[in-house]
Write an enzyme that holds these catalytic residues in place. Sequence first.
Site, PDB file in Angstrom:
ATOM      1  N   SER A 120      -4.546  -3.619  13.003  1.00  0.00           N
ATOM      2  CA  SER A 120      -5.591  -3.696  11.983  1.00  0.00           C
ATOM      3  C   SER A 120      -6.386  -4.997  12.119  1.00  0.00           C
ATOM      4  O   SER A 120      -7.614  -5.014  12.015  1.00  0.00           O
ATOM      5  CB  SER A 120      -4.936  -3.607  10.598  1.00  0.00           C
ATOM      6  OG  SER A 120      -5.902  -3.581   9.596  1.00  0.00           O
ATOM      7  N   ARG A 144       3.323  -6.025   5.484  1.00  0.00           N
ATOM      8  CA  ARG A 144       3.199  -4.755   6.212  1.00  0.00           C
ATOM      9  C   ARG A 144       3.877  -4.886   7.557  1.00  0.00           C
ATOM     10  O   ARG A 144       3.984  -6.003   8.095  1.00  0.00           O
ATOM     11  CB  ARG A 144       1.697  -4.502   6.393  1.00  0.00           C
ATOM     12  CG  ARG A 144       1.321  -3.180   6.968  1.00  0.00           C
ATOM     13  CD  ARG A 144      -0.197  -3.085   7.122  1.00  0.00           C
ATOM     14  NE  ARG A 144      -0.591  -1.729   7.470  1.00  0.00           N
ATOM     15  CZ  ARG A 144      -1.821  -1.350   7.740  1.00  0.00           C
ATOM     16  NH1 ARG A 144      -2.810  -2.237   7.673  1.00  0.00           N
ATOM     17  NH2 ARG A 144      -2.101  -0.108   8.058  1.00  0.00           N
ATOM     18  N   HIS A 198      -5.136 -15.950   1.026  1.00  0.00           N
ATOM     19  CA  HIS A 198      -4.389 -15.671   2.256  1.00  0.00           C
ATOM     20  C   HIS A 198      -3.505 -16.870   2.607  1.00  0.00           C
ATOM     21  O   HIS A 198      -2.821 -16.858   3.630  1.00  0.00           O
ATOM     22  CB  HIS A 198      -5.345 -15.430   3.430  1.00  0.00           C
ATOM     23  CG  HIS A 198      -6.049 -14.107   3.391  1.00  0.00           C
ATOM     24  ND1 HIS A 198      -5.417 -12.938   3.055  1.00  0.00           N
ATOM     25  CD2 HIS A 198      -7.333 -13.763   3.679  1.00  0.00           C
ATOM     26  CE1 HIS A 198      -6.287 -11.931   3.125  1.00  0.00           C
ATOM     27  NE2 HIS A 198      -7.450 -12.408   3.502  1.00  0.00           N
ATOM     28  N   THR A 238      -6.883  -5.386   0.163  1.00  0.00           N
ATOM     29  CA  THR A 238      -7.887  -4.605  -0.569  1.00  0.00           C
ATOM     30  C   THR A 238      -7.209  -3.626  -1.526  1.00  0.00           C
ATOM     31  O   THR A 238      -7.608  -3.482  -2.685  1.00  0.00           O
ATOM     32  CB  THR A 238      -8.755  -3.802   0.437  1.00  0.00           C
ATOM     33  OG1 THR A 238      -9.163  -4.688   1.484  1.00  0.00           O
ATOM     34  CG2 THR A 238      -9.955  -3.189  -0.217  1.00  0.00           C
ATOM     35  N   CYS A 258      -2.636  -6.914   5.583  1.00  0.00           N
ATOM     36  CA  CYS A 258      -1.349  -6.364   5.117  1.00  0.00           C
ATOM     37  C   CYS A 258      -1.506  -5.479   3.878  1.00  0.00           C
ATOM     38  O   CYS A 258      -0.505  -5.000   3.343  1.00  0.00           O
ATOM     39  CB  CYS A 258      -0.380  -7.502   4.801  1.00  0.00           C
ATOM     40  SG  CYS A 258       0.329  -8.229   6.274  1.00  0.00           S
ATOM     41  N   GLY A 259      -2.743  -5.303   3.392  1.00  0.00           N
ATOM     42  CA  GLY A 259      -2.933  -4.453   2.209  1.00  0.00           C
ATOM     43  C   GLY A 259      -3.634  -5.174   1.067  1.00  0.00           C
ATOM     44  O   GLY A 259      -3.509  -4.766  -0.095  1.00  0.00           O
ATOM     45  N   GLY A 315      -6.001   3.288   7.156  1.00  0.00           N
ATOM     46  CA  GLY A 315      -5.078   3.225   6.026  1.00  0.00           C
ATOM     47  C   GLY A 315      -3.804   4.017   6.261  1.00  0.00           C
ATOM     48  O   GLY A 315      -3.268   4.643   5.346  1.00  0.00           O
TER      49      GLY A 315
HETATM   50  P1  PAP Z   1      -7.923  -8.372   4.226  1.00  0.00           P
HETATM   51  O1  PAP Z   1      -6.557  -8.997   4.192  1.00  0.00           O
HETATM   52  O2  PAP Z   1      -8.801  -8.903   5.301  1.00  0.00           O
HETATM   53  O3  PAP Z   1      -8.611  -8.365   2.900  1.00  0.00           O
HETATM   54  P2  PAP Z   1      -6.686  -5.764   4.121  1.00  0.00           P
HETATM   55  O4  PAP Z   1      -7.233  -5.034   2.965  1.00  0.00           O
HETATM   56  O5  PAP Z   1      -5.315  -6.307   4.006  1.00  0.00           O
HETATM   57  O6  PAP Z   1      -7.724  -6.833   4.630  1.00  0.00           O
HETATM   58  O7  PAP Z   1      -6.609  -4.811   5.389  1.00  0.00           O
HETATM   59  C1  PAP Z   1      -7.293  -3.646   5.559  1.00  0.00           C
HETATM   60  C2  PAP Z   1      -6.258  -2.603   5.906  1.00  0.00           C
HETATM   61  O8  PAP Z   1      -5.818  -1.964   4.709  1.00  0.00           O
HETATM   62  C3  PAP Z   1      -6.858  -1.519   6.782  1.00  0.00           C
HETATM   63  O9  PAP Z   1      -5.778  -0.977   7.529  1.00  0.00           O
HETATM   64  P3  PAP Z   1      -5.994  -0.220   8.915  1.00  0.00           P
HETATM   65  O10 PAP Z   1      -6.833  -1.096   9.756  1.00  0.00           O
HETATM   66  O11 PAP Z   1      -4.621  -0.026   9.475  1.00  0.00           O
HETATM   67  O12 PAP Z   1      -6.636   1.069   8.584  1.00  0.00           O
HETATM   68  C4  PAP Z   1      -7.361  -0.569   5.713  1.00  0.00           C
HETATM   69  O13 PAP Z   1      -7.631   0.721   6.204  1.00  0.00           O
HETATM   70  C5  PAP Z   1      -6.209  -0.591   4.744  1.00  0.00           C
HETATM   71  N1  PAP Z   1      -6.585  -0.180   3.393  1.00  0.00           N
HETATM   72  C6  PAP Z   1      -7.683  -0.543   2.679  1.00  0.00           C
HETATM   73  N2  PAP Z   1      -7.668   0.042   1.483  1.00  0.00           N
HETATM   74  C7  PAP Z   1      -6.540   0.802   1.426  1.00  0.00           C
HETATM   75  C8  PAP Z   1      -5.988   1.667   0.436  1.00  0.00           C
HETATM   76  N3  PAP Z   1      -6.584   1.862  -0.722  1.00  0.00           N
HETATM   77  N4  PAP Z   1      -4.811   2.263   0.723  1.00  0.00           N
HETATM   78  C9  PAP Z   1      -4.188   2.070   1.892  1.00  0.00           C
HETATM   79  N5  PAP Z   1      -4.675   1.280   2.886  1.00  0.00           N
HETATM   80  C10 PAP Z   1      -5.834   0.655   2.644  1.00  0.00           C
END
Ligand code: PAP
Length: 339
Positions: free
Chosen positions: A177, A169, A147, A86, A83-84, A307
């Site tokens: 994702s 999200r 989480h 990172t 959900c965002g 992203g």
């Molecule tokens: P996690 O909960 O496993 O740590 P998380 O970071 O929430 O993961 O999810 C990664 C998603 O955030 C990816 O989305 P997507 O698969 O739809 O592309 C990743 O691309 C997106 N993401 C990571 N960093 C950013 C950023 N700086 N800005 C916007 N989206 C981001």
Amino acid sequence: MASPSDLNTSNSFMHQFLQESSYPEELKQSIISLPREEGWLYPHMYNYKGFWLDSEFLHGALRCQKHFQAQHSDIIVCTLPKCGTTWLKALVFALTTRKQFPVSQQTHPLLTTSPQELIRNMEFSYSREISPDFPMNGNGFRVLSTHLPLELLPKSVWESKCKLICVCRNQKDTVVSYWHFMNKLRAELLGLEAIPFPETFDRYCRGASMFGPFWDHVLGYWKESLENPGKVLFLKYEEIKEEPEVELRRIAGFLGCPFSEEEEEGGVVGGISRLCSFESLSNLEVNKTGKTYHERPAGNNLFFRKGKVGDWRNHLTDEMATRLDQIVDEKFKGTGLNL
Ligand code: PAP
């Protein structure tokens, strides 16, 4: 009963849990008879108090509940996977260390260290150690992540004045994702073949996703943010995309470190937003080729895919989109939340 592969492998998390003497026998018995589904990286995910966790995270969550001592100054980034996390980790890190590490600096930690490494996940850390070390961020306080749904947070979180920041999200982008990430992780760590999207989607709609059901996880934090706005800040991925600087000011205000006039005039808000953007972070060498070892030795690039808002259109049929939207709309009815 849990399967032999969960219980009998001496290094399995379920086995470790059963060996840990500090848990009452009653709890051990209730854990091994939990409802379960097929897991992504482990044979099973277990339904613990209404939420799905695999044996690794369940073990970590139980230890975290038992041992984690929140401090008044802690900040905890609370998210459902994909959900965002990172992005929010990067934003909160840059924001809370901006005096120590001005974002214009060529030596800013985010340029050489992944956000996952800078802000550690609590239940993951507890799955590895009984007393993990959560370092201070240089300003004398800790920023952590989890989480876990609100309902499974350790008691000390509620006994302290620590603050929780949550990002959620749109459900359709989240499931897409999630599917990409879990399959990449399966392939990279275990060499397992991909699970087809329709199967993942179906399980998501039944609520059987890691730390899900999606709607219960999101609603827990949403409701608490309304009842306890000084404790919980609730953000939306799409709103941060739309107006990152507005949301950054909200986070700073919530954490009690608003931007000064001087910082506003000096472009600090825009600097943090640009440093933490997808384009900036995903192009850094550390996030293209590095690995985060304190978690699984998985590539940091797994956390950066597109992203984008609306990528679900490339994966969901109209029927799928309607089905998931109807489920979530029904669950959110009367709560004031829409994604
Ligand atoms: P996690 O909960 O496993 O740590 P998380 O970071 O929430 O993961 O999810 C990664 C998603 O955030 C990816 O989305 P997507 O698969 O739809 O592309 C990743 O691309 C997106 N993401 C990571 N960093 C950013 C950023 N700086 N800005 C916007 N989206 C981001």
